[in-house]
Design a protein around this motif. Structure first.
Motif, PDB file in Angstrom:
ATOM      1  N   PRO A 185     -52.157 -38.016 -12.966  1.00 57.65           N
ATOM      2  CA  PRO A 185     -52.266 -37.758 -11.910  1.00 57.65           C
ATOM      3  C   PRO A 185     -53.559 -38.169 -11.037  1.00 57.65           C
ATOM      4  O   PRO A 185     -53.777 -37.487  -9.708  1.00 57.65           O
ATOM      5  CB  PRO A 185     -52.992 -36.539 -12.451  1.00 57.65           C
ATOM      6  CG  PRO A 185     -52.145 -36.426 -14.077  1.00 57.65           C
ATOM      7  CD  PRO A 185     -52.760 -37.824 -14.347  1.00 57.65           C
ATOM      8  N   ASP A 186     -54.182 -39.221 -11.766  1.00 58.77           N
ATOM      9  CA  ASP A 186     -55.129 -40.006 -10.617  1.00 58.77           C
ATOM     10  C   ASP A 186     -55.395 -40.863 -11.369  1.00 58.77           C
ATOM     11  O   ASP A 186     -55.144 -41.571 -12.413  1.00 58.77           O
ATOM     12  CB  ASP A 186     -56.725 -38.817 -10.597  1.00 58.77           C
ATOM     13  CG  ASP A 186     -57.063 -39.203 -12.022  1.00 58.77           C
ATOM     14  OD1 ASP A 186     -57.449 -39.527 -12.614  1.00 58.77           O
ATOM     15  OD2 ASP A 186     -57.417 -37.315 -12.500  1.00 58.77           O
ATOM     16  N   GLU A 187     -55.823 -42.036 -10.305  1.00 62.61           N
ATOM     17  CA  GLU A 187     -56.751 -43.334 -10.312  1.00 62.61           C
ATOM     18  C   GLU A 187     -57.403 -43.472 -11.868  1.00 62.61           C
ATOM     19  O   GLU A 187     -56.651 -43.913 -13.264  1.00 62.61           O
ATOM     20  CB  GLU A 187     -57.352 -44.566  -9.058  1.00 62.61           C
ATOM     21  CG  GLU A 187     -57.443 -45.530  -9.873  1.00 62.61           C
ATOM     22  CD  GLU A 187     -57.846 -46.499  -8.229  1.00 62.61           C
ATOM     23  OE1 GLU A 187     -57.793 -47.656  -8.775  1.00 62.61           O
ATOM     24  OE2 GLU A 187     -57.952 -45.752  -7.802  1.00 62.61           O
ATOM     25  N   VAL A 190     -48.461 -54.152 -14.193  1.00 65.32           N
ATOM     26  CA  VAL A 190     -48.558 -54.128 -13.119  1.00 65.32           C
ATOM     27  C   VAL A 190     -49.146 -52.939 -12.556  1.00 65.32           C
ATOM     28  O   VAL A 190     -47.999 -51.751 -12.043  1.00 65.32           O
ATOM     29  CB  VAL A 190     -47.379 -54.716 -12.196  1.00 65.32           C
ATOM     30  CG1 VAL A 190     -48.358 -54.970 -10.172  1.00 65.32           C
ATOM     31  CG2 VAL A 190     -46.958 -55.724 -12.605  1.00 65.32           C
ATOM     32  N   GLU A 191     -50.513 -52.503 -12.009  1.00 65.91           N
ATOM     33  CA  GLU A 191     -51.213 -51.395 -11.480  1.00 65.91           C
ATOM     34  C   GLU A 191     -51.106 -51.231  -9.965  1.00 65.91           C
ATOM     35  O   GLU A 191     -51.515 -51.931  -9.517  1.00 65.91           O
ATOM     36  CB  GLU A 191     -52.530 -50.935 -12.693  1.00 65.91           C
ATOM     37  CG  GLU A 191     -52.339 -51.083 -13.775  1.00 65.91           C
ATOM     38  CD  GLU A 191     -53.268 -51.215 -14.694  1.00 65.91           C
ATOM     39  OE1 GLU A 191     -53.787 -52.492 -15.185  1.00 65.91           O
ATOM     40  OE2 GLU A 191     -53.518 -50.170 -14.767  1.00 65.91           O
ATOM     41  N   GLU A 192     -51.355 -50.179  -9.798  1.00 66.54           N
ATOM     42  CA  GLU A 192     -51.697 -49.636  -8.068  1.00 66.54           C
ATOM     43  C   GLU A 192     -51.685 -48.202  -8.323  1.00 66.54           C
ATOM     44  O   GLU A 192     -50.892 -47.508  -8.717  1.00 66.54           O
ATOM     45  CB  GLU A 192     -50.272 -50.051  -7.054  1.00 66.54           C
ATOM     46  CG  GLU A 192     -50.881 -49.622  -5.901  1.00 66.54           C
ATOM     47  CD  GLU A 192     -51.922 -50.367  -5.236  1.00 66.54           C
ATOM     48  OE1 GLU A 192     -52.284 -50.093  -3.777  1.00 66.54           O
ATOM     49  OE2 GLU A 192     -51.377 -51.500  -5.823  1.00 66.54           O
ATOM     50  N   LYS A 193     -53.508 -47.411  -7.227  1.00 70.47           N
ATOM     51  CA  LYS A 193     -53.353 -46.431  -7.437  1.00 70.47           C
ATOM     52  C   LYS A 193     -52.695 -45.018  -8.822  1.00 70.47           C
ATOM     53  O   LYS A 193     -54.010 -45.725  -9.594  1.00 70.47           O
ATOM     54  CB  LYS A 193     -52.751 -46.017  -6.324  1.00 70.47           C
ATOM     55  CG  LYS A 193     -53.081 -46.269  -5.245  1.00 70.47           C
ATOM     56  CD  LYS A 193     -52.732 -45.291  -3.593  1.00 70.47           C
ATOM     57  CE  LYS A 193     -52.539 -46.350  -2.472  1.00 70.47           C
ATOM     58  NZ  LYS A 193     -52.081 -45.578  -1.798  1.00 70.47           N
ATOM     59  N   SER A 194     -52.199 -44.474  -9.203  1.00 69.77           N
ATOM     60  CA  SER A 194     -52.290 -43.416 -10.185  1.00 69.77           C
ATOM     61  C   SER A 194     -50.960 -44.464 -10.619  1.00 69.77           C
ATOM     62  O   SER A 194     -50.767 -43.574 -11.744  1.00 69.77           O
ATOM     63  CB  SER A 194     -52.252 -42.038  -9.928  1.00 69.77           C
ATOM     64  OG  SER A 194     -51.227 -41.995  -8.927  1.00 69.77           O
ATOM     65  N   SER A 195     -50.184 -45.401 -10.883  1.00 72.84           N
ATOM     66  CA  SER A 195     -49.403 -45.150 -11.429  1.00 72.84           C
ATOM     67  C   SER A 195     -49.308 -46.876 -12.262  1.00 72.84           C
ATOM     68  O   SER A 195     -49.885 -47.960 -11.246  1.00 72.84           O
ATOM     69  CB  SER A 195     -48.007 -45.429 -10.029  1.00 72.84           C
ATOM     70  OG  SER A 195     -48.224 -43.971  -9.531  1.00 72.84           O
TER      71      SER A 195
END
Length: 182
Positions: free
Chosen positions: A104-106, A133-138
């Motif tokens: 739902p969020d970072e 590998v991470e970016e924002k909420s994913s």
């Protein structure tokens, strides 16, 4: 006497038709209230690429296919906090897995990734190797083990980074938040 019989038959057919329709309506209402219809619709949308992340998943599969890494054995789960996990094998190999987590969020993503994979990733160590590998909420997680450990590591880092930076993924009820509100 024939007229009475005809009226009785017509009345019986009408009553039978109304009862049949009513039963059908009642069954649909029960499905709506117990969530069965929602769950079936959600699964169907996900399988057909019509869900919130359907276009992304379709594009992701095509992108990996273009790199010679067919994603197979798709499964997904949704947690109570609204996060979603999609899981795939690469070319049906049990020792080569890709997971896509959408939170739902970072902040939730950071906490969950630390809980799930923090400290457990040892490059070059024996056993399971995890690449995040991470970016924002994913987050993408590549898990590999055995003889082919890390076989697709560089390709996955590149592809996952490109995909996450260029696309918005959604989890739970947080589908209308813009980057300006975060």
């Amino acid at each position: 006497m024939m007229k009475s019989w005809g009226k009785a038959a017509a009345a019986g057919l009408l009553a039978f038709g109304i009862a049949g329709c009513s039963q059908d309506v009642v069954e649909r209402e029960v499905e709506q209230y117990n969530g069965q219809a929602f769950e079936e619709g959600t699964q169907e949308a996900a399988q057909e690429g019509r869900g919130l992340n359907g276009k992304f998943l379709t594009m992701m599969k095509e992108r990996f296919q273009d790199e010679g890494m067919e994603l197979t054995k798709e499964s997904f789960t949704e947690a109570q906090d609204g996060s979603i996990q999609y899981q795939y094998l690469i070319k049906d190999a049990e020792d080569q897995q890709i997971k896509l987590f959408v939170y739902p969020d970072e902040e939730t993503r950071m906490a969950q990734m630390k809980e799930l994979y923090g400290g457990a990733v040892e490059e070059g160590g024996e056993g399971l190797d995890a690449v995040l590998v991470e970016e924002k909420s994913s987050a993408f997680v590549y898990l590999s083990s055995g003889e082919n450990q890390g076989q697709y590591e560089e390709q996955i880092k590149r592809i996952a980074s490109e995909l996450l930076k260029s696309n918005e993924l959604h989890a739970g009820d947080h589908t209308n938040e813009s980057d300006d509100n975060k």
